[in-house]
Design a protein around this motif. Structure first.
Motif, PDB file in Angstrom:
ATOM      1  N   ALA A  25       0.961  -1.184   0.019  1.00  0.00           N
ATOM      2  CA  ALA A  25       0.014   0.153  -0.017  1.00  0.00           C
ATOM      3  C   ALA A  25       0.979   1.167  -0.062  1.00  0.00           C
ATOM      4  O   ALA A  25       0.505   2.248  -0.630  1.00  0.00           O
ATOM      5  CB  ALA A  25      -0.811   0.008   1.114  1.00  0.00           C
ATOM      6  N   THR A  56      -5.151  -7.102   5.151  1.00  0.00           N
ATOM      7  CA  THR A  56      -4.743  -8.071   4.219  1.00  0.00           C
ATOM      8  C   THR A  56      -4.982  -9.243   4.507  1.00  0.00           C
ATOM      9  O   THR A  56      -5.049  -9.690   5.759  1.00  0.00           O
ATOM     10  CB  THR A  56      -3.210  -7.838   4.165  1.00  0.00           C
ATOM     11  OG1 THR A  56      -2.599  -6.601   4.043  1.00  0.00           O
ATOM     12  CG2 THR A  56      -2.872  -8.636   3.065  1.00  0.00           C
ATOM     13  N   ILE A  80      -7.790   0.410   2.110  1.00  0.00           N
ATOM     14  CA  ILE A  80      -7.362  -0.765   1.174  1.00  0.00           C
ATOM     15  C   ILE A  80      -7.307  -1.920   1.571  1.00  0.00           C
ATOM     16  O   ILE A  80      -6.669  -2.200   2.821  1.00  0.00           O
ATOM     17  CB  ILE A  80      -5.823  -0.285   0.639  1.00  0.00           C
ATOM     18  CG1 ILE A  80      -5.847   1.104   0.051  1.00  0.00           C
ATOM     19  CG2 ILE A  80      -5.219  -1.186  -0.494  1.00  0.00           C
ATOM     20  CD1 ILE A  80      -4.561   1.618  -0.309  1.00  0.00           C
ATOM     21  N   LEU A  82      -6.591  -5.792   0.811  1.00  0.00           N
ATOM     22  CA  LEU A  82      -5.645  -6.585  -0.110  1.00  0.00           C
ATOM     23  C   LEU A  82      -5.684  -8.056   0.057  1.00  0.00           C
ATOM     24  O   LEU A  82      -5.913  -8.619   1.078  1.00  0.00           O
ATOM     25  CB  LEU A  82      -4.264  -6.083  -0.147  1.00  0.00           C
ATOM     26  CG  LEU A  82      -3.808  -4.624  -0.246  1.00  0.00           C
ATOM     27  CD1 LEU A  82      -2.386  -4.546   0.185  1.00  0.00           C
ATOM     28  CD2 LEU A  82      -3.995  -4.232  -1.745  1.00  0.00           C
ATOM     29  N   THR A  93      -5.722  -6.295  -5.197  1.00  0.00           N
ATOM     30  CA  THR A  93      -6.450  -5.312  -4.605  1.00  0.00           C
ATOM     31  C   THR A  93      -7.802  -5.575  -4.550  1.00  0.00           C
ATOM     32  O   THR A  93      -8.481  -5.584  -5.710  1.00  0.00           O
ATOM     33  CB  THR A  93      -6.129  -3.780  -5.290  1.00  0.00           C
ATOM     34  OG1 THR A  93      -4.857  -3.738  -5.129  1.00  0.00           O
ATOM     35  CG2 THR A  93      -6.997  -2.669  -4.501  1.00  0.00           C
ATOM     36  N   ASP A  96     -10.341  -0.259  -2.737  1.00  0.00           N
ATOM     37  CA  ASP A  96      -9.445   0.883  -2.566  1.00  0.00           C
ATOM     38  C   ASP A  96     -10.585   1.889  -2.645  1.00  0.00           C
ATOM     39  O   ASP A  96     -10.926   2.492  -3.604  1.00  0.00           O
ATOM     40  CB  ASP A  96      -8.344   1.006  -3.605  1.00  0.00           C
ATOM     41  CG  ASP A  96      -7.537   2.198  -3.430  1.00  0.00           C
ATOM     42  OD1 ASP A  96      -7.679   3.110  -2.480  1.00  0.00           O
ATOM     43  OD2 ASP A  96      -6.311   2.512  -4.068  1.00  0.00           O
ATOM     44  N   LYS A 126     -12.821  -2.510  -9.694  1.00  0.00           N
ATOM     45  CA  LYS A 126     -11.550  -2.102  -8.786  1.00  0.00           C
ATOM     46  C   LYS A 126     -11.054  -0.843  -9.262  1.00  0.00           C
ATOM     47  O   LYS A 126     -10.960  -0.583 -10.706  1.00  0.00           O
ATOM     48  CB  LYS A 126     -10.555  -3.191  -9.116  1.00  0.00           C
ATOM     49  CG  LYS A 126     -11.177  -4.687  -8.881  1.00  0.00           C
ATOM     50  CD  LYS A 126     -11.124  -4.992  -7.293  1.00  0.00           C
ATOM     51  CE  LYS A 126     -11.574  -6.275  -6.978  1.00  0.00           C
ATOM     52  NZ  LYS A 126     -12.685  -6.820  -7.722  1.00  0.00           N
ATOM     53  N   VAL A 129      -4.983   1.024  -9.822  1.00  0.00           N
ATOM     54  CA  VAL A 129      -3.754   1.821  -9.293  1.00  0.00           C
ATOM     55  C   VAL A 129      -2.672   2.383 -10.191  1.00  0.00           C
ATOM     56  O   VAL A 129      -2.124   1.678 -11.294  1.00  0.00           O
ATOM     57  CB  VAL A 129      -3.208   0.764  -8.280  1.00  0.00           C
ATOM     58  CG1 VAL A 129      -2.045   1.302  -7.590  1.00  0.00           C
ATOM     59  CG2 VAL A 129      -4.128   0.115  -7.336  1.00  0.00           C
TER      60      VAL A 129
END
Length: 205
Positions: A25, A56, A80, A82, A93, A96, A126, A129
């Motif tokens: 991240a 996570t 976020i 993950l 991901t 987010d 999603k 990023v």
């Protein structure tokens, strides 16, 4: 053998996944990790000063959940979530978004510990990023990128493809690229994507 044998107790595995997630991240937000673990509910501070809570998991599929402390959400600007995919050797991901939108996903529950089911994230678009691409090729309407994190991304006629592995296998057949390495094992997503990019680059030289 599928995946990785981590050879550590479950408590240490959770801690390891958490640290991997926080580092990832920090990378994708061009930020830095907080000076203390779970500092007031956030783990990373982005380049824009956003306080990011990072969750996570290593669980595959839609089973399981992540937990938030309702008492510290006021100190968080962004969330976020993950997944460490040990089969594909990559970090995915799952979410987010802003804390406000994440709270809407949590619903009306008022417990201190708020749980978000991973099933609620299934099918959600999603956010892309912005990570630097180190390699990029085009082929028959495809745009294939390899990011500096090693993640492979595919666009087809301007639309992002997910998951990418089935599409990579289709491309491998078109390009006559083997799906197996020299040991007879299937390439994972990153390995196959990198090989396909290399093959297309050689075709264009």
């Amino acid at each position: 053998m599928n995946g990785i044998e981590w050879c550590v107790p479950p408590t240490e595995l959770r801690h390891l996944c958490g640290r991997i997630g926080a580092l990832y991240a920090a990378l994708i937000s061009n930020g830095q990790m907080a000076t203390e673990v779970n500092q007031r509910g956030y783990d990373v501070v982005s380049a824009e000063g956003e306080r990011i809570s990072v969750k996570t998991t290593a669980m595959m599929g839609n089973s399981g959940h992540v937990t938030f402390n309702a008492n510290t959400l006021e100190f968080v600007d962004r969330v976020i979530i993950l997944r460490v995919n040990t089969d594909e050797m990559q970090v995915e991901t799952l979410l987010d978004t802003s804390t406000t939108e994440m709270i809407e996903l949590l619903g009306n529950e008022r417990n201190t510990k708020r749980m978000l089911s991973l099933s609620k994230l299934s099918g959600r678009p999603k956010n892309r990023v912005e990570i630097k691409s180190v390699k990029e090729v085009t082929f028959q309407g495809y745009l294939i990128r390899e990011h500096e994190t090693g993640t492979i991304e595919i666009d087809l006629n301007g639309e992002q493809i997910s998951p990418v592995k089935p599409e990579l296998r289709n491309l491998a057949k078109i390009l006559n690229v083997s799906l197996l390495n020299t040991n007879g094992n299937l390439f994972n997503t990153r390995q196959l994507g990198s090989l396909i990019i290399k093959t297309i680059q050689e075709m264009n030289d």
